[in-house]
Design an enzyme around this catalytic site. Structure first.
Site, PDB file in Angstrom:
ATOM      1  N   LEU A   7       0.831  -1.205   0.000  1.00  0.00           N
ATOM      2  CA  LEU A   7       0.000   0.000   0.000  1.00  0.00           C
ATOM      3  C   LEU A   7       0.867   1.256   0.000  1.00  0.00           C
ATOM      4  CD1 LEU A   7      -2.576  -0.992   2.779  1.00  0.00           C
ATOM      5  CD2 LEU A   7      -2.896  -1.167   0.309  1.00  0.00           C
ATOM      6  N   ASP A   8       0.570   2.176  -0.903  1.00  0.00           N
ATOM      7  CA  ASP A   8       1.176   3.495  -0.833  1.00  0.00           C
ATOM      8  C   ASP A   8       0.554   4.208   0.369  1.00  0.00           C
ATOM      9  OD1 ASP A   8       2.969   5.319  -1.805  1.00  0.00           O
ATOM     10  OD2 ASP A   8       1.594   6.230  -3.226  1.00  0.00           O
ATOM     11  N   LYS A   9       1.230   5.202   0.923  1.00  0.00           N
ATOM     12  CA  LYS A   9       0.712   5.844   2.144  1.00  0.00           C
ATOM     13  C   LYS A   9      -0.242   6.997   1.833  1.00  0.00           C
ATOM     14  CE  LYS A   9       3.276   8.674   4.697  1.00  0.00           C
ATOM     15  NZ  LYS A   9       2.503   9.952   4.716  1.00  0.00           N
ATOM     16  N   LYS A 188      10.097   2.340  -5.783  1.00  0.00           N
ATOM     17  CA  LYS A 188       8.892   1.567  -5.453  1.00  0.00           C
ATOM     18  C   LYS A 188       8.723   0.403  -6.431  1.00  0.00           C
ATOM     19  CE  LYS A 188       6.531   5.411  -3.169  1.00  0.00           C
ATOM     20  NZ  LYS A 188       5.387   6.322  -3.121  1.00  0.00           N
TER      21      LYS A 188
END
Length: 206
Positions: A7-9, A188
């Protein structure tokens, strides 16, 4: 088939609607001047954190100045020229690479990061002038969604360009154990590939 969800923040776990919380000025600088300089440069960026600084300055009654020579430096910050002075707003790395000593702000920086805030250093000319901090809030359903993934036997990892302390604070709120912090955008992609290689797992990225 998915074994890992990354999950990206900002905007995924959090609402992506941060607001300005703190302005700190070093001796010789006024808080208003620090915020004005930061907002002027950040006005050139579309990042949610940048827009939070601009909104915060306007909410405090400041007129956001026009800056020339705006430049965004990936995962480091932004810079531009304001009234003859070179303004830099961003990470420790941004100032370090410019040869600017911001060590006098380190204690305050760490305090804010431990509170889950994203703090950005501000340099005016070739001197550290202060810092600005913004905070984002966790989405109401993030913790529940992550718990549901855990119940399905899926490993959940958070990846973010933000610093380790802020990232850990958010992760604790939502029940995530594994955090990859300080990761550049291109990094990423490499982290996803690494997770896929390690054990040949099927990985999803949100």
């Amino acid at each position: 088939d998915i074994k890992v969800v990354v999950l990206d923040k900002t905007g995924t776990i959090t609402k992506g609607q941060p607001s300005l919380t703190d302005v700190v000025a070093l001796d010789g600088f006024e808080e208003e001047a620090v915020l004005r300089a930061a907002a002027g440069v950040e006005a050139g960026s579309e990042h949610p954190l940048a827009q939070a600084i601009v909104r915060g300055a306007r909410d405090r009654g400041l007129v956001v100045p026009k800056v020339s020579g705006f430049r965004s430096i990936t995962a480091r910050g932004v810079e531009g020229q304001l009234e003859g002075a070179h303004i830099r707003v961003g990470s420790r790395r941004l100032l370090n690479e410019a040869g600017i000593d911001a060590s006098s702000l380190e204690g305050r920086l760490q305090d804010l990061e431990l509170q889950g805030k994203t703090a950005m250093l501000v340099a005016i000319g070739n001197a550290a002038a202060g810092l600005v901090a913004v905070a984002d809030t966790v989405k109401e359903d993030s913790r529940r969604a992550i718990a549901a993934l855990h119940e399905m036997g899926i490993k959940v990892i958070m990846v973010t360009g933000d610093n380790e302390r802020t990232a850990r604070h958010i992760a604790e709120q939502v029940g995530i154990d594994d955090v990859l912090a300080g990761v550049l955008p291109e990094g990423k992609v490499e982290e996803i590939r690494r997770l896929q290689r390690d054990g040949g797992r099927t990985v999803a990225m949100v």
